[in-house]
Design a protein around this motif. Structure first.
Motif, mmCIF file in Angstrom:
data_model
loop_
_atom_site.group_PDB
_atom_site.id
_atom_site.type_symbol
_atom_site.label_atom_id
_atom_site.label_comp_id
_atom_site.label_asym_id
_atom_site.label_seq_id
_atom_site.Cartn_x
_atom_site.Cartn_y
_atom_site.Cartn_z
ATOM 1 N N SER A 50 0.855 -1.173 0.000
ATOM 2 C CA SER A 50 0.000 0.000 0.000
ATOM 3 C C SER A 50 0.896 1.230 0.000
ATOM 4 O O SER A 50 1.730 1.372 0.900
ATOM 5 N N TYR A 51 0.739 2.067 -0.993
ATOM 6 C CA TYR A 51 1.602 3.251 -1.146
ATOM 7 C C TYR A 51 3.077 2.856 -1.070
ATOM 8 O O TYR A 51 3.865 3.467 -0.350
ATOM 9 N N SER A 55 2.343 -3.958 3.336
ATOM 10 C CA SER A 55 1.247 -3.868 4.280
ATOM 11 C C SER A 55 0.901 -5.224 4.885
ATOM 12 O O SER A 55 0.537 -5.308 6.060
ATOM 13 N N GLN A 95 -7.645 0.302 -5.876
ATOM 14 C CA GLN A 95 -7.575 1.549 -5.125
ATOM 15 C C GLN A 95 -7.157 1.217 -3.708
ATOM 16 O O GLN A 95 -7.409 0.131 -3.205
ATOM 17 N N SER A 96 -6.529 2.187 -3.059
ATOM 18 C CA SER A 96 -6.143 1.968 -1.671
ATOM 19 C C SER A 96 -7.369 2.015 -0.775
ATOM 20 O O SER A 96 -8.423 2.529 -1.163
ATOM 21 N N ARG A 97 -7.238 1.467 0.411
ATOM 22 C CA ARG A 97 -8.375 1.374 1.321
ATOM 23 C C ARG A 97 -8.912 2.736 1.733
ATOM 24 O O ARG A 97 -10.109 2.881 1.991
ATOM 25 N N ASP A 98 -8.059 3.741 1.751
ATOM 26 C CA ASP A 98 -8.560 5.055 2.155
ATOM 27 C C ASP A 98 -9.412 5.698 1.063
ATOM 28 O O ASP A 98 -10.026 6.738 1.293
ATOM 29 N N ARG A 99 -9.467 5.061 -0.122
ATOM 30 C CA ARG A 99 -10.341 5.553 -1.191
ATOM 31 C C ARG A 99 -11.693 4.842 -1.174
ATOM 32 O O ARG A 99 -12.497 5.011 -2.070
ATOM 33 N N SER B 98 -10.818 -2.353 8.560
ATOM 34 C CA SER B 98 -10.483 -1.165 7.790
ATOM 35 C C SER B 98 -9.054 -1.152 7.279
ATOM 36 O O SER B 98 -8.764 -0.497 6.293
ATOM 37 N N ASN B 99 -8.147 -1.858 7.943
ATOM 38 C CA ASN B 99 -6.774 -1.850 7.459
ATOM 39 C C ASN B 99 -6.415 -3.146 6.748
ATOM 40 O O ASN B 99 -5.262 -3.442 6.520
ATOM 41 N N TYR B 101 -6.612 -5.585 3.561
ATOM 42 C CA TYR B 101 -6.894 -5.649 2.139
ATOM 43 C C TYR B 101 -7.308 -7.027 1.682
ATOM 44 O O TYR B 101 -7.402 -7.292 0.508
#
Lengths: 116, 115
Positions: A50-51, A55, A95-99, B98-99, B101
């Protein structure tokens, strides 16, 4: 045509070889994944970036070493593999999770790896 | 934890037959649900998705409705073609984690359509 490109399509390597799998996407996705898939089975998650930061590592043996040089590229370095590591290795991006959580994964066509 | 259960098959049909593949799930929160298809020699392609209860995803004649009350997301197609022969995977993404994937996949259903 898939928007996630993986090379090579096929790879045969001996147990003492070092090789790398490559993955590229230009969709602006900031999450990239490596999956391993055995025949007739669902994909198994190996790594998530992630970015450009690792992760998730799903307790993958150290003979598999991921690398994310930039936001478009993902590599998987292979060393001293075993015959049971033979499988289809799939790269994916999203897309990343914050999107948002609804972003589906986009998969490449995979690299068919055979370890002899 | 999250899990997806789908009928494993294999399923063999004649052209123009009706196809249904059952998928049920267990998840915390309110997951997004997906169907992926894998044609021979290829990677997985997203077939359709639904993000909330009662949503219907559709694509290429395939449909699936997100049923929260029965925790199901069954895939249907009214008239299959030989080109629909593939492996179909049901999957979920749980926003409650939430964290995380991780995408939880079902076992996959192999569908063969005969001319």
């Amino acid at each position: 045509d898939t928007e996630v490109t993986q090379t090579p399509k096929h790879l045969v390597m001996g147990m003492t070889n070092k090789k790398s799998l490559k993955c590229e996407q230009h969709m602006g996705h900031r999450a990239m994944y490596w999956y391993k898939q055995k025949a007739k089975k669902p994909p198994e998650l190996m790594f998530v970036y992630s970015y450009e930061k690792l992760s998730i590592n799903e307790s993958v043996p150290s003979r598999f070493s991921p690398e994310c040089p930039n936001s478009s590229l993902l590599n998987l370095h292979l060393h001293a593999l075993q015959p049971e590591d033979s499988a289809l290795y799939l790269c994916a991006s999203s897309q990343s999770r914050d999107r948002g959580f609804n972003s589906p994964l986009h998969f490449g066509n995979g690299t068919r790896l055979t370890v002899t | 934890g999250n899990s997806v259960t789908q009928m494993e098959g294999p399923v063999t049909l004649s052209e123009e037959a009706f196809l249904t593949i059952n998928c049920t799930y267990t998840a915390t929160g309110y997951p997004s649900l997906f169907w992926y298809v894998q044609y021979p020699g290829e990677g997985l392609q997203l077939l359709l998705k639904a993000t909330k209860a009662d949503d219907k995803g559709s694509n290429k004649g395939f449909e699936a409705t997100y049923r929260k009350e029965t925790t199901s997301f069954h895939l249907e197609k009214g008239s299959v073609q030989v080109s629909d022969s593939a492996v179909y995977f049901c999957a979920l993404s749980d926003p409650g984690r939430s964290n995380d994937y991780k995408l939880s996949f079902g076992a996959g259903t192999t569908v063969t359509v005969r001319a």
